[in-house]
Design a protein around this motif. Structure first.
Motif, mmCIF file in Angstrom:
data_model
loop_
_atom_site.group_PDB
_atom_site.id
_atom_site.type_symbol
_atom_site.label_atom_id
_atom_site.label_comp_id
_atom_site.label_asym_id
_atom_site.label_seq_id
_atom_site.Cartn_x
_atom_site.Cartn_y
_atom_site.Cartn_z
ATOM 1 N N ARG A 1 0.770 -1.095 0.086
ATOM 2 C CA ARG A 1 0.019 -0.186 -0.012
ATOM 3 C C ARG A 1 0.911 1.203 -0.169
ATOM 4 N N GLU A 2 0.617 2.103 -0.851
ATOM 5 C CA GLU A 2 1.252 3.404 -0.815
ATOM 6 C C GLU A 2 0.298 4.419 -1.165
ATOM 7 N N GLY A 3 0.162 5.228 -0.137
ATOM 8 C CA GLY A 3 -0.967 6.164 0.237
ATOM 9 C C GLY A 3 -2.216 5.390 -0.072
ATOM 10 N N ASP A 4 -3.239 5.739 -0.943
ATOM 11 C CA ASP A 4 -4.550 5.085 -1.254
ATOM 12 C C ASP A 4 -4.413 4.043 -2.382
ATOM 13 N N ALA A 5 -3.194 3.976 -2.899
ATOM 14 C CA ALA A 5 -2.975 2.785 -3.902
ATOM 15 C C ALA A 5 -2.283 1.591 -3.822
ATOM 16 N N ASN A 6 -2.660 0.384 -4.294
ATOM 17 C CA ASN A 6 -1.814 -0.708 -4.243
ATOM 18 C C ASN A 6 -0.740 -0.599 -5.008
ATOM 19 N N VAL A 7 0.662 -1.201 -4.904
ATOM 20 C CA VAL A 7 1.712 -0.988 -5.702
ATOM 21 C C VAL A 7 2.126 -2.211 -5.773
ATOM 22 N N LEU A 8 2.502 -2.518 -6.984
ATOM 23 C CA LEU A 8 3.379 -3.762 -7.209
ATOM 24 C C LEU A 8 4.898 -3.651 -7.207
ATOM 25 N N HIS A 9 5.593 -4.481 -6.267
ATOM 26 C CA HIS A 9 6.882 -4.224 -6.150
ATOM 27 C C HIS A 9 7.664 -5.570 -6.610
ATOM 28 N N LEU A 10 8.621 -5.248 -7.627
ATOM 29 C CA LEU A 10 9.384 -6.346 -7.733
ATOM 30 C C LEU A 10 10.776 -6.159 -7.397
ATOM 31 N N SER A 11 11.553 -7.101 -6.806
ATOM 32 C CA SER A 11 13.022 -6.886 -6.253
ATOM 33 C C SER A 11 13.621 -8.361 -6.658
ATOM 34 N N GLY A 12 14.815 -8.190 -6.424
ATOM 35 C CA GLY A 12 15.731 -9.214 -6.758
ATOM 36 C C GLY A 12 15.637 -9.887 -8.175
ATOM 37 N N VAL A 13 15.536 -8.976 -9.285
ATOM 38 C CA VAL A 13 15.245 -9.360 -10.648
ATOM 39 C C VAL A 13 16.830 -10.158 -10.852
ATOM 40 N N GLN A 14 16.912 -11.376 -11.192
ATOM 41 C CA GLN A 14 18.186 -12.143 -11.368
ATOM 42 C C GLN A 14 18.187 -12.946 -12.812
ATOM 43 N N GLY A 15 16.795 -12.961 -13.460
ATOM 44 C CA GLY A 15 16.769 -13.760 -14.722
ATOM 45 C C GLY A 15 17.609 -13.258 -15.739
ATOM 46 N N ARG A 16 18.063 -14.028 -16.663
ATOM 47 C CA ARG A 16 18.759 -13.796 -17.865
ATOM 48 C C ARG A 16 18.295 -12.624 -18.748
ATOM 49 N N TYR A 17 16.703 -12.155 -18.876
ATOM 50 C CA TYR A 17 16.331 -11.542 -19.677
ATOM 51 C C TYR A 17 15.322 -10.608 -18.444
ATOM 52 N N GLY A 18 15.794 -10.531 -17.136
ATOM 53 C CA GLY A 18 14.791 -9.733 -16.111
ATOM 54 C C GLY A 18 13.821 -11.004 -15.689
ATOM 55 N N ASP A 19 12.745 -10.191 -15.305
ATOM 56 C CA ASP A 19 11.643 -11.073 -15.137
ATOM 57 C C ASP A 19 10.220 -10.583 -15.752
ATOM 58 N N MET A 20 9.291 -11.412 -16.065
ATOM 59 C CA MET A 20 8.008 -11.294 -16.853
ATOM 60 C C MET A 20 6.898 -11.591 -15.903
ATOM 61 N N LEU A 21 5.954 -10.623 -15.980
ATOM 62 C CA LEU A 21 4.521 -10.986 -15.385
ATOM 63 C C LEU A 21 3.756 -10.889 -16.496
ATOM 64 N N ARG A 22 2.552 -11.856 -16.563
ATOM 65 C CA ARG A 22 1.635 -11.660 -17.451
ATOM 66 C C ARG A 22 0.358 -11.944 -16.992
ATOM 67 N N SER A 23 -0.779 -11.331 -17.439
ATOM 68 C CA SER A 23 -2.000 -11.398 -17.033
ATOM 69 C C SER A 23 -2.625 -12.939 -17.196
ATOM 70 N N VAL A 24 -3.312 -13.375 -16.192
ATOM 71 C CA VAL A 24 -3.703 -14.871 -16.086
ATOM 72 C C VAL A 24 -4.979 -14.826 -17.378
ATOM 73 N N ARG A 25 -5.644 -13.708 -17.441
ATOM 74 C CA ARG A 25 -6.864 -13.641 -18.286
ATOM 75 C C ARG A 25 -6.358 -13.452 -19.793
ATOM 76 N N HIS A 26 -6.986 -14.146 -20.734
ATOM 77 C CA HIS A 26 -6.958 -13.754 -22.125
ATOM 78 C C HIS A 26 -8.105 -12.897 -22.627
#
Length: 161
Positions: A63-88
């Motif tokens: 939580r940051e103020g009145d918003a949810n914040v997605l925080h990524l840390s420790g990125v170590q993958g060859r090309y970084g990291d990737m999140l994708r939506s579950v829904r199509h």
């Protein structure tokens, strides 16, 4: 650690080009990251299943103020990291997909739309890469699905490295 990214407020809109004037439809991609399990794991977003992005970064919804914040840390993958939506999301040729979000952090973020036909992955649009800033900055990219006549659905992915 290669990078750290913080993302808030992901919005996805699709404009159908079948008849003027073009009308955009905003899609619910859980851009406020409110859909989580009791232990805080995201329900609408998942790591891209690829060795290129392993080990996956630590992902937290804070939580940051009145918003949810997605925080990524420790990125170590060859090309970084990737999140994708579950829904199509359903689409037709000539649709324009616009990805809009606020982000801050170090390194860069890349945004893309992955393409599917009958639930089978058939490719992705060229990634749009943006250098992250220390201050909250709005980023936007658009893709025309005209070259993908057989696409029946897409999802949204973003990665950092």
């Amino acid at each position: 650690m290669k990078t750290r990214a913080v993302i808030v407020g992901l919005i996805l809109s699709v404009a159908a080009m079948t008849a003027p004037p073009c009308a955009a439809v905003e899609l619910d991609v859980d851009g406020d990251f409110s859909e989580t399990t009791a232990d805080g794991r995201l329900l609408s977003w998942e790591p891209q299943p690829s060795a290129d992005f392993e080990p996956h970064a630590a992902v937290e919804v804070l939580r940051e103020g009145d918003a949810n914040v997605l925080h990524l840390s420790g990125v170590q993958g060859r090309y970084g990291d990737m999140l994708r939506s579950v829904r199509h999301y359903a689409c037709v040729p000539e649709d324009i997909v616009t990805i809009r979000l606020w982000a801050r952090g170090r390194g860069h973020a890349s945004f893309t739309a992955q393409l599917f036909r009958n639930q089978s992955w058939i490719g992705r649009m060229a990634a749009t890469k943006r250098e992250l800033q220390d201050a909250w900055t709005q980023y936007e990219c658009s893709y025309v699905l005209s070259g993908n006549a057989n696409v029946t659905a897409f999802d949204v992915a973003d990665c950092n490295s």
